[in-house]
Design a protein around this motif. Sequence first.
Motif, PDB file in Angstrom:
ATOM      1  N   ARG A 175       0.838  -1.208   0.000  1.00  0.00           N
ATOM      2  CA  ARG A 175       0.000   0.000   0.000  1.00  0.00           C
ATOM      3  C   ARG A 175       0.873   1.259   0.000  1.00  0.00           C
ATOM      4  NH1 ARG A 175      -5.364  -0.112   1.135  1.00  0.00           N
ATOM      5  NH2 ARG A 175      -6.264  -2.175   1.452  1.00  0.00           N
ATOM      6  N   ASN A 176       1.889   1.267   0.824  1.00  0.00           N
ATOM      7  CA  ASN A 176       2.793   2.423   0.847  1.00  0.00           C
ATOM      8  C   ASN A 176       3.438   2.629  -0.511  1.00  0.00           C
ATOM      9  OD1 ASN A 176       2.365   2.993   3.555  1.00  0.00           O
ATOM     10  ND2 ASN A 176       4.035   1.686   4.250  1.00  0.00           N
ATOM     11  N   SER A 177       3.854   1.546  -1.118  1.00  0.00           N
ATOM     12  CA  SER A 177       4.513   1.644  -2.424  1.00  0.00           C
ATOM     13  C   SER A 177       3.575   2.214  -3.471  1.00  0.00           C
ATOM     14  CB  SER A 177       5.013   0.259  -2.841  1.00  0.00           C
ATOM     15  OG  SER A 177       5.603   0.306  -4.117  1.00  0.00           O
ATOM     16  N   ILE A 178       2.321   1.763  -3.452  1.00  0.00           N
ATOM     17  CA  ILE A 178       1.352   2.259  -4.434  1.00  0.00           C
ATOM     18  C   ILE A 178       1.111   3.753  -4.246  1.00  0.00           C
ATOM     19  CG2 ILE A 178      -1.081   2.149  -5.115  1.00  0.00           C
ATOM     20  CD1 ILE A 178      -0.955  -0.866  -4.598  1.00  0.00           C
ATOM     21  N   VAL A 179       0.931   4.174  -3.001  1.00  0.00           N
ATOM     22  CA  VAL A 179       0.657   5.595  -2.733  1.00  0.00           C
ATOM     23  C   VAL A 179       1.854   6.457  -3.129  1.00  0.00           C
ATOM     24  CG1 VAL A 179       0.257   7.271  -0.892  1.00  0.00           C
ATOM     25  CG2 VAL A 179      -1.024   5.125  -0.924  1.00  0.00           C
ATOM     26  N   TRP A 180       3.058   6.055  -2.736  1.00  0.00           N
ATOM     27  CA  TRP A 180       4.242   6.862  -3.039  1.00  0.00           C
ATOM     28  C   TRP A 180       4.499   6.924  -4.550  1.00  0.00           C
ATOM     29  CZ3 TRP A 180       7.347   3.875   1.220  1.00  0.00           C
ATOM     30  CH2 TRP A 180       6.927   4.341   2.478  1.00  0.00           C
ATOM     31  N   ARG A 181       4.366   5.784  -5.223  1.00  0.00           N
ATOM     32  CA  ARG A 181       4.595   5.774  -6.668  1.00  0.00           C
ATOM     33  C   ARG A 181       3.519   6.558  -7.408  1.00  0.00           C
ATOM     34  NH1 ARG A 181       6.364  -0.595  -7.607  1.00  0.00           N
ATOM     35  NH2 ARG A 181       8.224  -0.509  -6.282  1.00  0.00           N
ATOM     36  N   ALA A 182       2.280   6.496  -6.945  1.00  0.00           N
ATOM     37  CA  ALA A 182       1.215   7.273  -7.573  1.00  0.00           C
ATOM     38  C   ALA A 182       1.498   8.768  -7.462  1.00  0.00           C
ATOM     39  CB  ALA A 182      -0.131   6.939  -6.933  1.00  0.00           C
ATOM     40  N   GLU A 183       1.969   9.217  -6.301  1.00  0.00           N
ATOM     41  CA  GLU A 183       2.285  10.632  -6.121  1.00  0.00           C
ATOM     42  C   GLU A 183       3.454  11.045  -7.016  1.00  0.00           C
ATOM     43  OE1 GLU A 183       3.006  10.981  -1.984  1.00  0.00           O
ATOM     44  OE2 GLU A 183       0.879  11.032  -1.425  1.00  0.00           O
ATOM     45  N   ARG A 184       4.453  10.174  -7.134  1.00  0.00           N
ATOM     46  CA  ARG A 184       5.629  10.512  -7.943  1.00  0.00           C
ATOM     47  C   ARG A 184       5.313  10.510  -9.439  1.00  0.00           C
ATOM     48  NH1 ARG A 184       9.745   7.193  -9.828  1.00  0.00           N
ATOM     49  NH2 ARG A 184       9.023   5.462  -8.539  1.00  0.00           N
ATOM     50  N   LEU A 185       4.508   9.561  -9.905  1.00  0.00           N
ATOM     51  CA  LEU A 185       4.247   9.421 -11.338  1.00  0.00           C
ATOM     52  C   LEU A 185       3.089  10.281 -11.820  1.00  0.00           C
ATOM     53  CD1 LEU A 185       4.611   5.540 -11.726  1.00  0.00           C
ATOM     54  CD2 LEU A 185       6.216   7.284 -12.528  1.00  0.00           C
ATOM     55  N   TYR A 186       2.090  10.516 -10.949  1.00  0.00           N
ATOM     56  CA  TYR A 186       0.861  11.160 -11.414  1.00  0.00           C
ATOM     57  C   TYR A 186       0.596  12.515 -10.765  1.00  0.00           C
ATOM     58  CZ  TYR A 186      -0.190   6.753 -13.699  1.00  0.00           C
ATOM     59  OH  TYR A 186      -0.136   5.649 -14.513  1.00  0.00           O
ATOM     60  N   GLY A 187       1.387  12.918  -9.801  1.00  0.00           N
ATOM     61  CA  GLY A 187       1.263  14.254  -9.223  1.00  0.00           C
ATOM     62  C   GLY A 187      -0.126  14.534  -8.690  1.00  0.00           C
ATOM     63  N   VAL A 216      -6.986   1.782 -16.466  1.00  0.00           N
ATOM     64  CA  VAL A 216      -6.691   1.085 -15.211  1.00  0.00           C
ATOM     65  C   VAL A 216      -5.526   0.108 -15.365  1.00  0.00           C
ATOM     66  CG1 VAL A 216      -7.612  -0.478 -13.461  1.00  0.00           C
ATOM     67  CG2 VAL A 216      -9.018   1.409 -14.310  1.00  0.00           C
ATOM     68  N   PRO A 217      -5.499  -0.750 -16.402  1.00  0.00           N
ATOM     69  CA  PRO A 217      -4.303  -1.604 -16.569  1.00  0.00           C
ATOM     70  C   PRO A 217      -3.036  -0.793 -16.810  1.00  0.00           C
ATOM     71  CG  PRO A 217      -6.124  -2.439 -17.880  1.00  0.00           C
ATOM     72  CD  PRO A 217      -6.539  -1.098 -17.380  1.00  0.00           C
ATOM     73  N   GLY A 218      -3.163   0.330 -17.533  1.00  0.00           N
ATOM     74  CA  GLY A 218      -1.995   1.174 -17.752  1.00  0.00           C
ATOM     75  C   GLY A 218      -1.468   1.752 -16.460  1.00  0.00           C
ATOM     76  N   VAL A 219      -2.379   2.191 -15.605  1.00  0.00           N
ATOM     77  CA  VAL A 219      -1.973   2.710 -14.294  1.00  0.00           C
ATOM     78  C   VAL A 219      -1.295   1.610 -13.487  1.00  0.00           C
ATOM     79  CG1 VAL A 219      -2.857   3.497 -12.069  1.00  0.00           C
ATOM     80  CG2 VAL A 219      -3.677   4.553 -14.178  1.00  0.00           C
ATOM     81  N   GLY A 220      -1.922   0.423 -13.459  1.00  0.00           N
ATOM     82  CA  GLY A 220      -1.332  -0.684 -12.714  1.00  0.00           C
ATOM     83  C   GLY A 220       0.042  -1.066 -13.226  1.00  0.00           C
ATOM     84  N   ALA A 221       0.181  -1.077 -14.567  1.00  0.00           N
ATOM     85  CA  ALA A 221       1.477  -1.427 -15.152  1.00  0.00           C
ATOM     86  C   ALA A 221       2.541  -0.397 -14.793  1.00  0.00           C
ATOM     87  CB  ALA A 221       1.344  -1.552 -16.669  1.00  0.00           C
ATOM     88  N   SER A 222       2.180   0.888 -14.821  1.00  0.00           N
ATOM     89  CA  SER A 222       3.160   1.931 -14.491  1.00  0.00           C
ATOM     90  C   SER A 222       3.624   1.813 -13.046  1.00  0.00           C
ATOM     91  CB  SER A 222       2.565   3.315 -14.752  1.00  0.00           C
ATOM     92  OG  SER A 222       1.514   3.599 -13.839  1.00  0.00           O
ATOM     93  N   LEU A 223       2.688   1.499 -12.127  1.00  0.00           N
ATOM     94  CA  LEU A 223       3.067   1.346 -10.721  1.00  0.00           C
ATOM     95  C   LEU A 223       3.939   0.117 -10.512  1.00  0.00           C
ATOM     96  CD1 LEU A 223      -0.384   2.179  -9.068  1.00  0.00           C
ATOM     97  CD2 LEU A 223       1.586   3.684  -9.293  1.00  0.00           C
ATOM     98  N   LEU A 224       3.668  -0.930 -11.286  1.00  0.00           N
ATOM     99  CA  LEU A 224       4.443  -2.155 -11.158  1.00  0.00           C
ATOM    100  C   LEU A 224       5.850  -2.006 -11.735  1.00  0.00           C
ATOM    101  CD1 LEU A 224       4.298  -5.140 -10.267  1.00  0.00           C
ATOM    102  CD2 LEU A 224       3.527  -5.690 -12.589  1.00  0.00           C
ATOM    103  N   VAL A 225       5.923  -1.346 -12.896  1.00  0.00           N
ATOM    104  CA  VAL A 225       7.205  -1.202 -13.597  1.00  0.00           C
ATOM    105  C   VAL A 225       8.114  -0.202 -12.889  1.00  0.00           C
ATOM    106  CG1 VAL A 225       8.238  -0.411 -15.781  1.00  0.00           C
ATOM    107  CG2 VAL A 225       6.258  -1.924 -15.797  1.00  0.00           C
ATOM    108  N   ALA A 226       7.547   0.683 -12.085  1.00  0.00           N
ATOM    109  CA  ALA A 226       8.343   1.737 -11.445  1.00  0.00           C
ATOM    110  C   ALA A 226       9.472   1.182 -10.594  1.00  0.00           C
ATOM    111  CB  ALA A 226       7.439   2.631 -10.598  1.00  0.00           C
ATOM    112  N   SER A 227       9.315  -0.040 -10.094  1.00  0.00           N
ATOM    113  CA  SER A 227      10.373  -0.627  -9.280  1.00  0.00           C
ATOM    114  C   SER A 227      11.543  -1.122 -10.120  1.00  0.00           C
ATOM    115  CB  SER A 227       9.811  -1.797  -8.462  1.00  0.00           C
ATOM    116  OG  SER A 227       9.295  -2.796  -9.327  1.00  0.00           O
TER     117      SER A 227
END
Length: 747
Positions: free
Chosen positions: A165-177, A376-387
């Motif tokens: 959950r932390n990873s999703i929130v932090w990556r969402a803020e970094r990638l999507y502002g 939605v899949p694009g968002v999920g993929a971006s959050l997954l690939v960010a690592s």
Amino acid sequence: MRGVIPAPGVLTAVAYGAGLATGLLHFWAPACVLAAVAVLMARDSRARLAAGAVAAGALTGFAAAARSDRSCAALLPAGRIELDVHAADAGGGRGLVRARLPRAGCAGPIDVRWPRGARVSAGTEGRVIGRWLPREATGGRPGGILVVSRLDTLAIHPSLSERLRNSIVWRAERLYGSRAPLVEALVLGTRGTLDPDMRDAFAHAGLVHLLSISGFHVGLLSAWVVLAARLAGARRSRALAFGACAGIAYVAFLGWPAPGARAASLAAVLALLYRRQRRVSANALLAQTCLLVLVVAPWSVFDLGGWLSAAALWGATTATRWTDRTFGEGFLPRTLGSSVGATLATAPITAATFGAVALAGIGLNLVAIPLAAIAVPGVGASLLVASVSDGLASRLAAGSGLALNLLELIADAGARFPGGHLIVAAEPRAALPWLALVGAALWMTGRRNTRAEAGTRLLVGLTLAAWASLGLGIRRPSADATHRLTLHFLNVGQGDGAAIRTPGGRWVVIDAGPRGGGSDAGRRIVAPFLARQGARRIAALVISHAHLDHLGGADALLARFATDLVLEPADVVADPAYTTFLGTVAAGNVAWRAARPGMEFVLDSVRFRVLHPDTTWSEWGADVNEGSVVLRVDYGSFSALFAGDAGLRAEARLAGRVGTVDVLKVGHHGSRGSSSERWLRELAPRVAVISVGRNRYGHPAPEALGRLAESGADIWRTDREGSVTIASDGATMSVRGRRGTVTYRVD
């Protein structure tokens, strides 16, 4: 007669749900009646099945209610509290999050609001000081909000789920502002951080299901997993199993929300049936998956999202079966049919609970759902690939961000489309016309109806609807259509509730109507009125004083509309309703100010000025009514005075400080202890509005009516005129009620 009895699967689910609600509510009369009926019909196996399901549901509900009575939400004392918490969600001070109380000796999560600006990650453990605001959820389940004023972090020990959950929130803020809250809503189902205007736009456009974890999200995830498995060479049965497992894992990660749990169980049952090469009716399958959710999560019987999800699926599948028979299995007929069916099936629920039906969603979903299926899949993929790769994640986020922007534009356009959403009073009877419409749709699209027969029945239905609309009459245009100051004195019964629209379209609400006896004027009258007028937020909510006939509906308004400022006398009273109101204001991070003489604010050239209460007055605090906020409103040459429940003593205190006004909202509903001759001589109102309903107090009193008549004021009463609307351009004013419209010149 056996043909009219529901199929065993449907019957079992309905009977179990009825018994479950009975046990949770401790309402045993229906169970006794059903048991008696079952005894009378003992020879019928389906009756015995229903009786057994009711009994099993009632016992399960009773046990679930007993467990809830021992939960943290039930045991925490109201008021100031100091305890240890473990944050289960990330988000900081941007909305409500879940937390556990590891050393409180109780079980179950609670809702927490951290201090504004705080950044708290999931897994944080600390000592907090705050206020516990208990509130019962639907069905009487204990609940509440812990509003934290101080947090001392002791340690951070996140579990695997909390790390994710932390990873999703932090990556969402970094990638999507700035779009991070929308991403969190689409992926995690957390809507507390969304901009209220955006949330309302999606709701009014009929797209709010995209912002909550519903069957759409779980089905979409399962479908993509099935597609990937098939492309990798897996057999269809195995691919379906992979998709079902992915859906179940996702819903488990989210905490088993009822709509998602139903969709995940549906995917699992479908995979099992396909493996065993069995077919089952859609309604029976839906009923069994709903039954499974009720067994696992008993309180979901009162979960509105679960009911909406089930109703939408039933409506969509029912309509699709008809379009398949009538028009063939083409993409457009199936998609349009499912959209119409889902909208009609959920309309009775949304009308009764939210006071709104979003017809715009019928057309907008044809575009929004395919777009969301890509976003939605694009968002999920971006959050997954960010690592792995920031560059690739940024490129995926850019494309997904474009799709999200298009979704926002579609929602905003749909919310603004005339007639795109219908607003009604949020009460059970609001569902009746929509239930009639659902019945008419089923009558028109019966299984044996040909296309010609369906067309004939449709014409008959449209003809009857046309005659009904003529009987209801043509709605007059709203005074708010013009750029004038408009004062609406709403017919809220025995209480006060007024809404002011400034020339620029901003709203100030003065009192929110009464609450009690199972009725909430804020939810039933004031909020639907504002929504019908297109209000998105409230610039200022003024509560004249802490009596329930003025304060009662405030919680409903704060829950539905973003509010910039709350203004009230701050005369502390020992009424739980007032304490709850203050808690709602604090929980929503709404700006609050104590009303004092000399305070003023200007909106679109309209001046709002507080004249009373005065804490230096020797009688301050002696009578809540006499400490009401007295507010003067000026626009050009026009002026109005809102006197709350101020009586003779407050009027004497204000002598010589008010001046003349054109409109007087009469104090204390026209009681004999208000509207003195001296007061009326100074004000010299052209129009006096009395907000009153049926009551045992004798309001308005003959003495007060006599003094108002002698002053020359034209009296308008909400119990006779209904809601009274006054519009002014600063030089004239027009007053409208049931008697018609009267225009006055103002000085």
